[in-house]
Write a protein that holds these residues in place. Structure first.
Motif, PDB file in Angstrom:
ATOM      1  N   GLY A 107       0.808  -1.219   0.000  1.00 37.11           N
ATOM      2  CA  GLY A 107       0.000   0.000   0.000  1.00 37.11           C
ATOM      3  C   GLY A 107       0.839   1.266   0.000  1.00 37.11           C
ATOM      4  O   GLY A 107       0.459   2.275  -0.580  1.00 37.11           O
ATOM      5  N   ASP A 148      -3.517   3.248  -6.492  1.00 36.52           N
ATOM      6  CA  ASP A 148      -4.412   3.180  -5.335  1.00 36.52           C
ATOM      7  C   ASP A 148      -5.826   2.785  -5.740  1.00 36.52           C
ATOM      8  O   ASP A 148      -6.531   2.132  -4.975  1.00 36.52           O
ATOM      9  CB  ASP A 148      -4.442   4.527  -4.599  1.00 36.52           C
ATOM     10  CG  ASP A 148      -3.188   4.750  -3.780  1.00 36.52           C
ATOM     11  OD1 ASP A 148      -2.443   3.777  -3.543  1.00 36.52           O
ATOM     12  OD2 ASP A 148      -2.943   5.904  -3.380  1.00 36.52           O
ATOM     13  N   ALA A 177      -6.896  -0.284  -3.542  1.00 33.03           N
ATOM     14  CA  ALA A 177      -7.886  -0.058  -2.482  1.00 33.03           C
ATOM     15  C   ALA A 177      -8.931  -1.170  -2.372  1.00 33.03           C
ATOM     16  O   ALA A 177      -9.124  -1.717  -1.281  1.00 33.03           O
ATOM     17  CB  ALA A 177      -8.543   1.303  -2.657  1.00 33.03           C
ATOM     18  N   GLU A 199      -6.886   3.497   1.784  1.00 35.69           N
ATOM     19  CA  GLU A 199      -6.033   3.334   0.602  1.00 35.69           C
ATOM     20  C   GLU A 199      -6.476   4.230  -0.552  1.00 35.69           C
ATOM     21  O   GLU A 199      -5.663   4.616  -1.380  1.00 35.69           O
ATOM     22  CB  GLU A 199      -6.036   1.874   0.141  1.00 35.69           C
ATOM     23  CG  GLU A 199      -5.324   0.933   1.083  1.00 35.69           C
ATOM     24  CD  GLU A 199      -3.824   1.177   1.169  1.00 35.69           C
ATOM     25  OE1 GLU A 199      -3.248   1.827   0.281  1.00 35.69           O
ATOM     26  OE2 GLU A 199      -3.217   0.719   2.145  1.00 35.69           O
ATOM     27  N   ASP A 222      -1.982   6.640   2.798  1.00 37.77           N
ATOM     28  CA  ASP A 222      -1.313   5.348   2.603  1.00 37.77           C
ATOM     29  C   ASP A 222      -0.303   5.038   3.703  1.00 37.77           C
ATOM     30  O   ASP A 222       0.087   3.884   3.872  1.00 37.77           O
ATOM     31  CB  ASP A 222      -0.591   5.304   1.254  1.00 37.77           C
ATOM     32  CG  ASP A 222      -1.562   5.261   0.094  1.00 37.77           C
ATOM     33  OD1 ASP A 222      -2.757   5.052   0.335  1.00 37.77           O
ATOM     34  OD2 ASP A 222      -1.115   5.442  -1.049  1.00 37.77           O
TER      35      ASP A 222
END
Length: 93
Positions: free
Chosen positions: A22, A36, A40, A67, A73
Motif C-alpha cells: 500500500g 491506489d 484499495a 487506501e 497510505d
C-alpha cells in the motif's frame, strides 16, 4: 496452540507485506495515485479474508477508504488490525 501461534505470525507477516504494498504508491510519482484505485478494493477484500466476521468487514471498509484517499497510505491498517486482534483485545475473548 502451535497452529494458532503459526497463524498469528502468518497474519502479521501478511499484514506487514500488504501495508508495504500500500505504501509503494509513494515511490512512483504520478502512477501512485492510479495504483491506489486498483489496490484499495483489493486491500479491503484481503482484510476481510484475514479477519473474519463483523470486525473484518469494518476493517475492510476502513482499509478501502484509507487506501483510496490520497496521503493516507502511510497508515498501516493491516498492522493496526493485527495489533487490535492479537494484542489489545486479547483479554476480551
Amino acid at each position: 496452540m502451535a497452529k494458532e501461534k503459526d497463524s498469528k505470525y502468518r497474519d502479521l507477516f501478511l499484514g506487514l507485506l500488504f501495508d508495504g504494498i500500500g505504501m509503494l504508491s509513494f515511490v512512483i510519482p504520478g502512477i501512485g495515485e492510479f495504483s491506489d484505485v486498483i489496490w484499495a478494493p483489493l486491500a479491503g477484500w484481503l482484510m476481510t479474508q484475514l479477519y473474519k466476521g463483523k470486525m473484518g468487514q469494518v476493517a475492510g471498509v476502513v482499509t478501502f477508504v484509507e487506501e483510496l484517499v490520497p496521503g493516507l497510505d502511510v497508515v498501516p491498517s493491516f498492522t493496526l488490525m493485527w495489533l487490535y486482534t492479537h494484542v489489545f483485545s486479547k483479554g476480551k475473548k
